[in-house]
Motif scaffolding. Structure first.
Motif, PDB file in Angstrom:
ATOM      1  N   GLY A 217     -79.805  18.507 -14.686  1.00 17.36           N
ATOM      2  CA  GLY A 217     -80.746  19.421 -14.001  1.00 17.36           C
ATOM      3  C   GLY A 217     -80.983  20.682 -14.337  1.00 17.36           C
ATOM      4  N   SER A 218     -79.887  21.184 -15.486  1.00 15.50           N
ATOM      5  CA  SER A 218     -80.091  22.586 -15.930  1.00 15.50           C
ATOM      6  C   SER A 218     -81.432  22.949 -16.558  1.00 15.50           C
ATOM      7  CB  SER A 218     -78.716  23.277 -16.670  1.00 15.50           C
ATOM      8  OG  SER A 218     -78.715  22.505 -17.820  1.00 15.50           O
TER       9      SER A 218
ATOM     10  N   VAL B 293     -76.087  23.785 -10.590  1.00 18.60           N
ATOM     11  CA  VAL B 293     -77.437  23.812 -11.398  1.00 18.60           C
ATOM     12  C   VAL B 293     -77.673  25.122 -11.047  1.00 18.60           C
ATOM     13  CG1 VAL B 293     -79.696  22.942 -11.684  1.00 18.60           C
ATOM     14  CG2 VAL B 293     -77.783  21.636 -11.961  1.00 18.60           C
ATOM     15  N   SER B 294     -77.919  25.648  -9.859  1.00 18.50           N
ATOM     16  CA  SER B 294     -78.524  27.031  -9.734  1.00 18.50           C
ATOM     17  C   SER B 294     -77.382  28.065 -10.356  1.00 18.50           C
ATOM     18  CB  SER B 294     -78.423  27.255  -8.102  1.00 18.50           C
ATOM     19  OG  SER B 294     -79.524  26.724  -7.743  1.00 18.50           O
TER      20      SER B 294
ATOM     21  N   MET C  57     -74.275  31.947  -1.667  1.00 12.14           N
ATOM     22  CA  MET C  57     -75.489  31.560  -1.991  1.00 12.14           C
ATOM     23  C   MET C  57     -75.984  30.451  -1.052  1.00 12.14           C
ATOM     24  SD  MET C  57     -76.390  29.706  -5.684  1.00 12.14           S
ATOM     25  CE  MET C  57     -75.415  28.039  -5.312  1.00 12.14           C
ATOM     26  N   ASN C  58     -77.403  30.769  -0.762  1.00  6.35           N
ATOM     27  CA  ASN C  58     -77.901  29.855   0.039  1.00  6.35           C
ATOM     28  C   ASN C  58     -77.982  28.430  -0.442  1.00  6.35           C
ATOM     29  OD1 ASN C  58     -80.007  28.547   2.226  1.00  6.35           O
ATOM     30  ND2 ASN C  58     -79.391  30.160   3.239  1.00  6.35           N
ATOM     31  N   LEU C  59     -77.861  27.452   0.263  1.00  7.05           N
ATOM     32  CA  LEU C  59     -77.955  25.938  -0.289  1.00  7.05           C
ATOM     33  C   LEU C  59     -78.986  25.227   0.522  1.00  7.05           C
ATOM     34  CD1 LEU C  59     -76.961  24.076  -2.637  1.00  7.05           C
ATOM     35  CD2 LEU C  59     -75.386  23.314  -1.301  1.00  7.05           C
ATOM     36  N   VAL C  60     -79.151  25.428   1.615  1.00  4.94           N
ATOM     37  CA  VAL C  60     -79.690  24.594   2.567  1.00  4.94           C
ATOM     38  C   VAL C  60     -80.278  25.547   3.653  1.00  4.94           C
ATOM     39  CG1 VAL C  60     -79.768  22.646   4.281  1.00  4.94           C
ATOM     40  CG2 VAL C  60     -78.208  22.391   2.474  1.00  4.94           C
ATOM     41  N   PRO C  61     -81.659  26.180   3.508  1.00 10.40           N
ATOM     42  CA  PRO C  61     -82.204  27.000   4.467  1.00 10.40           C
ATOM     43  C   PRO C  61     -82.055  26.479   5.956  1.00 10.40           C
ATOM     44  CG  PRO C  61     -83.391  26.909   2.523  1.00 10.40           C
ATOM     45  CD  PRO C  61     -82.442  25.889   2.310  1.00 10.40           C
TER      46      PRO C  61
ATOM     47  N   ASN D  97     -78.473  28.125 -14.088  1.00  6.60           N
ATOM     48  CA  ASN D  97     -79.500  28.703 -14.421  1.00  6.60           C
ATOM     49  C   ASN D  97     -79.556  30.105 -14.287  1.00  6.60           C
ATOM     50  OD1 ASN D  97     -80.759  26.119 -15.042  1.00  6.60           O
ATOM     51  ND2 ASN D  97     -81.770  25.854 -13.014  1.00  6.60           N
TER      52      ASN D  97
ATOM     53  N   TYR E  17     -74.018  15.634  -4.377  1.00 11.02           N
ATOM     54  CA  TYR E  17     -75.409  15.998  -4.449  1.00 11.02           C
ATOM     55  C   TYR E  17     -75.274  17.491  -4.170  1.00 11.02           C
ATOM     56  CZ  TYR E  17     -80.212  16.938  -3.031  1.00 11.02           C
ATOM     57  OH  TYR E  17     -81.331  17.593  -2.763  1.00 11.02           O
TER      58      TYR E  17
ATOM     59  N   VAL F  59     -76.215  20.478  -6.940  1.00  9.64           N
ATOM     60  CA  VAL F  59     -77.536  21.262  -6.641  1.00  9.64           C
ATOM     61  C   VAL F  59     -76.913  22.692  -6.956  1.00  9.64           C
ATOM     62  CG1 VAL F  59     -79.063  22.157  -5.038  1.00  9.64           C
ATOM     63  CG2 VAL F  59     -78.928  19.890  -5.423  1.00  9.64           C
TER      64      VAL F  59
END
Lengths: 315, 315
Positions: free
Chosen positions: B285-286, B250-251, B165-169, B254, B243, B247
């Motif tokens: 964050g969810s 939370v993805s 899964m991409n986290l930091v483009p 969701n 952090y 993030v």
């Protein structure tokens, strides 16, 4: 038997009658009376059903069940809308209210899930697939998923909330409170933001002319129109937009490995380029390049996907 | 009846015998002979099984089936390993090779999926849940998902590839060719990278002392140890690490809305702080904060999760 699908949206309440051939025979809608709450929504849905019955010469005895899509999370077992921001619902007894008028089983479901189900059954008429993912690029980014031929809901009944997958950590502030959600980049709203940001850096862009010089007139359509006329800044907007869309779709593919991703919503109306760019990103970026690759197709039911899906909830 | 689980990893091939009470009775392992290919792996697995049989006084007639976990994508219908980077397999006929020695049904599955299944059944002994997600923070980031009580695979049989899964483009270059995958930040490898980056900016950090002044001695454990002694730079490493983990989780919440996320792998051995930080991120964050919140728990089976899961493939 026939089926009734209700799409209970934040602005409109729509009802559709689906016949034995799974086709929408008649659709009627009314503005949603948000202040009237769940009682008014139930009453208005029943009124629209009565109008359709009168016009078609039908009664409730011709109908198997009524499916209802709601823009929020639902608990179908209890007949409740747990939470719907646009409708100001919190634990609202939608089924009990509808049952005052409707002498049939009533099933509740999240509206993005209904839309995904509607598109899934439409696609299946052409080709049999089991794993299907729908992305709606509208005001926000909605999503729904079919896994092994069944609607996937998660334990809170509204999964997948694709629009709130994080795309840019620390990025644009989303209505959900987080920073950098996918929907802040790939929705119509997100595209408009990107267009305005880049227009402000490029005062000679054609986007300004198309918008009559007013930034508030620049929207998601503006960069597509300006780019088609060769405007460089507009092309930069689209490059950014397609880049973010591609990164997010690759994540979706790596997580869900659907056979098909269908893209709907207003932004998808901009033509084949969006589908082509999405497919290109997946071809280049998905993890399992060595085996079968997810295909991207354009959604086909438009605004009626939710009605179809609601009517198909127990199909 | 008893079950056999095989964990066919890139460095070790392990076999475990699971009894009627779903407990691991005996486990044996051998270094994987990668050059020998699928033939050697099958032969070695059969040899380990024979050793266990001899020790336990059993034969194949006491066993119901053999489940096999492979670090790659499999096609169980055809009995093939479609692709396994670490084992250099491409469309390898693992089941046919194993069937030369094993006169029982043999089932193949991705190893991260096996681990998730093993942890799921272990968790279910305490509490009945249907939607469960496992994250393994090891050399990479692995993941597996149980949806409605069943292993979720996607149409390529290896979903979810959470680590990609991409986290930091545009971020750190991943082995998959993309930039900014989750596993480049939350794996042991990613944590080591972050620690070394921040150590190089902070030459007075305690991390240097713990590493004997050599950057190659700084690994994922170093910042935890230095931070526990009050080192500021090490705390910065952990803040960044938590952090990014938050993030990403939370993805996951969701998108999948699992009732439980379990975290395993070497990095998770650093204690409760990791679980606590993950839970905090999800609570804050969810998307569906208003209803039930996903709970984070520590994985409990360690390296044996994959063996359990393989043995439970048809449970």
């Amino acid at each position: 038997m026939k089926y009734l699908g209700v799409d209970s949206g934040g602005t409109k309440t729509a009802v559709g009658l689906i016949n034995e051939e799974n086709k929408l025979v008649e659709k009627r809608s009314l503005a949603t009376d948000v202040k009237g709450g769940v009682a008014e929504i139930a009453k208005n849905a029943a009124r629209l059903i009565d109008e359709i019955f009168e016009n078609q010469g039908l009664t409730y005895s011709d109908i198997e069940y009524v499916g209802v899509g709601v823009p929020g999370s639902v608990d179908n077992d209890k007949g409740l809308v747990l939470y719907a921001n646009n409708l100001d619902f919190l634990n609202a007894p939608l089924r009990d209210e509808m049952a005052k008028y409707i002498p049939l089983p009533i099933y509740l479901e999240n509206d993005a899930n209904c839309a995904a189900l509607g598109e899934y059954f439409a696609f299946k008429e052409k080709e049999d697939v089991d794993d299907f993912f729908m992305v709606t690029l509208g005001t926000g980014v909605g999503s729904g998923s079919i896994i092994n031929g069944k609607l996937f809901k998660g334990f809170n009944n509204a999964a997948p909330e694709g629009g709130h997958m994080n795309l840019v950590p620390g990025g644009r502030l989303c209505t959900c409170g987080n920073k950098g959600c996918w929907e802040m980049y790939s929705s119509g709203t997100g595209l408009t933001m990107t267009a305005r940001e880049i227009a402000e850096e490029n005062l000679d862009s054609l986007m300004w002319e198309l918008a009559g010089g007013k930034i508030e007139n620049i929207d998601g359509r503006t960069p597509f129109e300006a780019a088609s006329k060769g405007d460089k800044a507009a092309k930069e907007v689209l490059d950014k937009f397609f880049y973010h869309l591609g990164v997010a779709l690759v994540s979706v593919v790596n997580l869900f490995q659907p056979e098909i991703i269908t893209i709907g919503g207003g932004v998808s109306e901009q033509g084949d380029i969006l589908i082509d760019k999405a497919q290109e990103a997946i071809n280049n970026g998905s993890y399992t390049k060595t085996s079968r690759v997810t295909r991207v197709v354009k959604a086909e039911l438009g605004n009626e996907a939710g009605i179809y899906g609601a009517a198909f909830l127990r199909r």
